[in-house]
Scaffold this motif. Structure first.
Motif, PDB file in Angstrom:
ATOM      1  N   LEU A 184     -16.114  54.044  16.881  1.00  0.00           N
ATOM      2  CA  LEU A 184     -16.591  54.595  18.328  1.00  0.00           C
ATOM      3  C   LEU A 184     -16.582  56.065  18.276  1.00  0.00           C
ATOM      4  CD1 LEU A 184     -15.045  52.342  21.127  1.00  0.00           C
ATOM      5  CD2 LEU A 184     -17.741  52.742  20.642  1.00  0.00           C
ATOM      6  N   ALA A 185     -15.304  56.644  17.919  1.00  0.00           N
ATOM      7  CA  ALA A 185     -15.078  58.043  18.163  1.00  0.00           C
ATOM      8  C   ALA A 185     -15.775  58.844  17.227  1.00  0.00           C
ATOM      9  CB  ALA A 185     -13.700  58.306  18.047  1.00  0.00           C
ATOM     10  N   SER A 186     -16.119  58.355  16.155  1.00  0.00           N
ATOM     11  CA  SER A 186     -16.732  59.064  14.651  1.00  0.00           C
ATOM     12  C   SER A 186     -18.114  59.018  14.797  1.00  0.00           C
ATOM     13  CB  SER A 186     -16.151  58.581  13.492  1.00  0.00           C
ATOM     14  OG  SER A 186     -16.743  57.458  13.149  1.00  0.00           O
ATOM     15  N   ILE A 187     -18.537  57.873  15.291  1.00  0.00           N
ATOM     16  CA  ILE A 187     -20.136  57.946  15.242  1.00  0.00           C
ATOM     17  C   ILE A 187     -20.428  58.781  16.852  1.00  0.00           C
ATOM     18  CG2 ILE A 187     -22.227  56.570  15.854  1.00  0.00           C
ATOM     19  CD1 ILE A 187     -20.662  54.157  14.424  1.00  0.00           C
ATOM     20  N   TRP A 188     -20.021  58.597  17.889  1.00  0.00           N
ATOM     21  CA  TRP A 188     -20.085  59.339  18.945  1.00  0.00           C
ATOM     22  C   TRP A 188     -20.055  61.001  18.757  1.00  0.00           C
ATOM     23  CZ3 TRP A 188     -22.092  57.221  23.431  1.00  0.00           C
ATOM     24  CH2 TRP A 188     -22.241  58.072  24.759  1.00  0.00           C
ATOM     25  N   SER A 189     -18.936  61.304  17.899  1.00  0.00           N
ATOM     26  CA  SER A 189     -18.813  62.940  17.905  1.00  0.00           C
ATOM     27  C   SER A 189     -19.577  63.384  16.754  1.00  0.00           C
ATOM     28  CB  SER A 189     -17.465  63.236  17.778  1.00  0.00           C
ATOM     29  OG  SER A 189     -16.869  62.630  16.248  1.00  0.00           O
ATOM     30  N   SER A 190     -20.086  62.569  15.846  1.00  0.00           N
ATOM     31  CA  SER A 190     -20.889  63.185  14.819  1.00  0.00           C
ATOM     32  C   SER A 190     -22.678  63.079  14.921  1.00  0.00           C
ATOM     33  CB  SER A 190     -20.660  62.240  13.476  1.00  0.00           C
ATOM     34  OG  SER A 190     -21.189  61.097  13.501  1.00  0.00           O
ATOM     35  N   ALA A 191     -22.832  62.366  16.140  1.00  0.00           N
ATOM     36  CA  ALA A 191     -24.388  62.187  16.501  1.00  0.00           C
ATOM     37  C   ALA A 191     -24.847  63.408  16.856  1.00  0.00           C
ATOM     38  CB  ALA A 191     -24.354  61.321  17.683  1.00  0.00           C
ATOM     39  N   ARG A 192     -26.213  63.605  15.825  1.00  0.00           N
ATOM     40  CA  ARG A 192     -26.738  64.498  16.011  1.00  0.00           C
ATOM     41  C   ARG A 192     -28.263  64.432  17.200  1.00  0.00           C
ATOM     42  NH1 ARG A 192     -26.979  67.852  10.457  1.00  0.00           N
ATOM     43  NH2 ARG A 192     -24.498  68.407  10.253  1.00  0.00           N
ATOM     44  N   HIS A 193     -28.341  63.236  17.189  1.00  0.00           N
ATOM     45  CA  HIS A 193     -29.685  63.003  18.105  1.00  0.00           C
ATOM     46  C   HIS A 193     -29.375  62.144  19.243  1.00  0.00           C
ATOM     47  CE1 HIS A 193     -31.854  64.226  14.471  1.00  0.00           C
ATOM     48  NE2 HIS A 193     -30.899  63.433  13.897  1.00  0.00           N
ATOM     49  N   PRO A 194     -29.945  62.331  20.568  1.00  0.00           N
ATOM     50  CA  PRO A 194     -29.939  61.626  21.550  1.00  0.00           C
ATOM     51  C   PRO A 194     -30.046  60.126  21.657  1.00  0.00           C
ATOM     52  CG  PRO A 194     -31.379  63.502  22.116  1.00  0.00           C
ATOM     53  CD  PRO A 194     -31.223  63.346  20.764  1.00  0.00           C
ATOM     54  N   VAL A 195     -30.824  59.568  20.769  1.00  0.00           N
ATOM     55  CA  VAL A 195     -31.124  58.262  20.611  1.00  0.00           C
ATOM     56  C   VAL A 195     -29.969  57.313  20.219  1.00  0.00           C
ATOM     57  CG1 VAL A 195     -32.154  58.241  18.284  1.00  0.00           C
ATOM     58  CG2 VAL A 195     -32.774  56.702  20.236  1.00  0.00           C
TER      59      VAL A 195
END
Lengths: 245, 114
Positions: A184-195
């Motif tokens: 949860l934390a790593s995907i959310w914080s590394s996301a580079r696209h709004p989608v």
């Protein structure tokens, strides 16, 4: 950065990549693998199978799905489909990383080999740090980090397996919980696209919903259905923004 | 509980695990330069992939195996909520969210006598 001073030798950059094993993302991943190890030990999967899985599959979500499918008695085809659908994300991840690290001289077979070491942690680490590495040594740097991370986690799982079942309940409970929390934390914080945010929230709701509706195909339906919904919603929202602007 | 036996286990893992994941990695290498980073297809693939992993995460939280199977749902959801709150307050640093969620879970399990 001045290339003539920092370039060094290939070995220097390989070792620099290896040192990434002491980074925070690597530590988190190792703890998650201890958690995964506890999960497999409690489920009764033999240690040599677990070590093989860690090295062969590598991506932790795919490993979790593989073990869940085996425990659920799914056949080879059903397991293949579930695992492969969870791994589609690896394609854009690899596709985004390759142009960052290759040079014109990098052979394709080497990239095909090294792509095996791409999973969430190695990808986040590489995208972040590779900018500071001279282009000629980026592939070497990534190889140093990726190979070390896989080998260390295989050894870790082999050693820890015999102890995890003797962990106090609170420790094994927390280690199990580390996997979903870390993702949860790593995907959310590394996301580079709004989608990504949209798909994350919808997927979290769609997962249990489809588990209730059609437990055999829940992950598949939540991924394709929830993901498409997220994509449509985000595109709609994006277009409205463009019209307004 | 079904556990695979003998050489079949390795064949099973190699096909349903190894091949099933590396297939996408290899396609990723081949697509590397061709797939446009801003294309709509890639955006959709991203969304589907993320929703898939999110569904796995939700299942791990709602239907855990092992010790957590006996823990109350409100404690697991409460830990996630506390972790999420700390994560957003703490400028989206993963370690802050993870540490908070795990600490709340550990305290909860301890209070409940696990």
């Amino acid at each position: 950065m001045d290339d003539s001073q920092t370039a060094g030798s290939g070995r220097t950059w390989f070792v620099a990549g290896m040192r990434g094993i002491f980074s925070l993302p690597a530590m988190m991943l190792m703890l998650s693998f201890v958690g995964f190890c506890a999960f497999t030990a409690q489920a009764g999967i033999p240690v040599e199978h677990v070590v093989f899985m860690v090295g062969a599959v590598w991506a932790l979500p795919a490993n979790v799905i593989l073990v869940s499918s085996i425990l659920g008695g799914a056949n080879l085809l059903a397991t293949f489909i579930a695992v492969t659908l969870s791994s589609i994300r690896l394609m854009p991840m690899v596709a985004a990383l390759i142009p960052e690290i290759r040079t014109e001289k990098t052979p394709t077979w080497l990239l095909l080999f090294l792509s095996h070491f791409v999973a969430i942690t190695a990808w986040v680490f590489a995208i972040e740090r590779v900018q500071a590495v001279p282009r000629d040594y980026r592939v070497t740097f990534f190889a140093g980090f990726g190979v070390t991370l896989v080998v260390v986690n295989m050894l870790l799982v082999a050693v820890v397996y015999q102890f995890v079942t003797e962990f106090p309940p609170i420790v094994s409970g927390c280690l199990f919980f580390l996997t979903p929390v870390y993702f949860l934390a790593s995907i959310w914080s590394s996301a580079r696209h709004p989608v990504i945010y949209m798909a994350m929230v919808i997927g979290l709701v769609a997962g249990p919903f489809f588990y209730w509706l059609a437990p055999e195909f829940d992950i598949l339906l939540a991924g394709v259905g929830g993901g498409t919904l997220a994509w449509l919603a985000e595109r709609q929202w994006r277009k409205r923004g463009e019209v307004r602007a | 509980m079904t556990v695979l036996e003998g050489w079949w286990a390795y064949v099973f893992i190699a096909i349903a695990g190894w091949l099933a994941t590396d297939l996408w990695r290899w396609l990723g290498v081949l697509a590397g330069n061709r797939l446009r980073e801003d294309s709509e297809v890639l955006n959709w693939v991203r969304a589907v992939a993320t929703a898939l992993v999110a569904a796995v995460i939700a299942k791990l939280i709602l239907y855990p195996t092992g010790i957590l199977e006996q823990s109350p749902l409100w404690l697991r959801l409460g830990s996630i909520a506390a972790g999420a709150a700390a994560f957003f307050v703490g400028r989206q640093k993963p370690v802050i969210g993870i540490a908070t969620a795990i600490a709340v879970l550990a305290i909860g399990l301890w209070v409940l006598g696990f």
